[in-house]
Write an enzyme that holds these catalytic residues in place. Sequence first.
Site, PDB file in Angstrom:
ATOM      1  CG  HIS A  58      -1.779  -1.210   1.316  1.00  0.00           C
ATOM      2  ND1 HIS A  58      -3.098  -1.200   0.903  1.00  0.00           N
ATOM      3  CD2 HIS A  58      -1.526  -2.479   1.726  1.00  0.00           C
ATOM      4  CE1 HIS A  58      -3.612  -2.403   1.073  1.00  0.00           C
ATOM      5  NE2 HIS A  58      -2.681  -3.206   1.578  1.00  0.00           N
ATOM      6  CG  ASP A  86       0.309  -1.524   5.340  1.00  0.00           C
ATOM      7  OD1 ASP A  86       0.029  -0.918   4.292  1.00  0.00           O
ATOM      8  OD2 ASP A  86      -0.499  -2.257   5.928  1.00  0.00           O
ATOM      9  CD  GLU A 145      -4.995  -8.658   6.626  1.00  0.00           C
ATOM     10  OE1 GLU A 145      -5.828  -8.065   5.901  1.00  0.00           O
ATOM     11  OE2 GLU A 145      -4.006  -8.076   7.139  1.00  0.00           O
TER      12      GLU A 145
HETATM   13 ZN   LIG Z   1      -2.817  -5.189   2.226  1.00  0.00          ZN
END
Ligand SMILES: [Zn+2]
Length: 323
Positions: free
Chosen positions: A9, A267, A188
């Site tokens: 991201h 991230d 997730e």
């Molecule tokens: Zn992600």
Amino acid sequence: MLKAEIHCHIEGAAQPRLVQRLARKYAVDLNDIIRDGRYIWSDFTTFLSCYDRASSVFREPEDYRLLTYDVFSRMADDGVIYGEVFSSPDHAAQMGISYTDLVEAMAAGIEDARQETGIEGRNIVTCVRHLGPEAAEGVADLVVSNPHPSVTGFGMGGDERAFDVEDFGSAFAIASDAGLGLTAHAGEFAGPDSVRNALDHLGISRVGHGVRAAEDPLLVERIVEEGIVLETCAGSNIALGVYPDFARHPLRNLYDAGVVVTLNSDDPPFFNTSIAREYEIAAKHFAFDDAALLQATQAAVEAAFVDEKTRTRLLKRLEKAEG
Ligand SMILES: [Zn+2]
């Protein structure tokens, strides 16, 4: 080791140092979330607020150019020959940046990094699941009516437990009709049903994370049979407590079952990781030897949302490295 990164991201890849530099530019005090060059957070709630506050310093197109340049230059330093990043027009709009300005600024950042390092990069525009299906269709319409060569994919992030996934089918159909590659976060924070529903209703060729499919052997079989590619991010999963430790993470089991897995950083500075570290994690904790690591790179290039000419060139580079 040549690498490829297809799940990252853009704001989530912002280094604390760059965020602090922009915080000074806009006279924002972020000393409570950045200390000694690291982000400070302790649980999912404080992670989200840390992430939002860090992201809030990207306020002008030039900030996004600089961020994108920095992210792709770092990837190239780590041996990445091809990278895709997720961008969010919803987030940019909150910052007062139009979609076309965002896309052009990011494309300029990728191009600057490419000229210096040779890295190839593309942009996957994402909708935010918890903002609902209508907002998602709005994002898909925006992408399709403002085509740009750097934007080659459409994805979905946000809370995978919000709304019914079938309601996002029309947004994905709009993107698919325009020839964009499709991916969505699933498996997730929610289990195998989330992955199965995403596969049933969104027409995706890749799943963001998808690791919790491992809880359902029939689903794993389907993923293998259909050649669905998982964008796994083990460092992220441990940092956010999806699994308590690497020993309990199913990456190796999925790989052994024949699932096509790729290695990604998600991230990175928020999770004290990088794409280089993700490859190290795969080697150290999941017994990926050099051949398996290179296979993950190759899988990412084969699953990349990129034109065939570029893909062929990238695969040739990998072949050469292998030889
Ligand atoms: Zn992600």
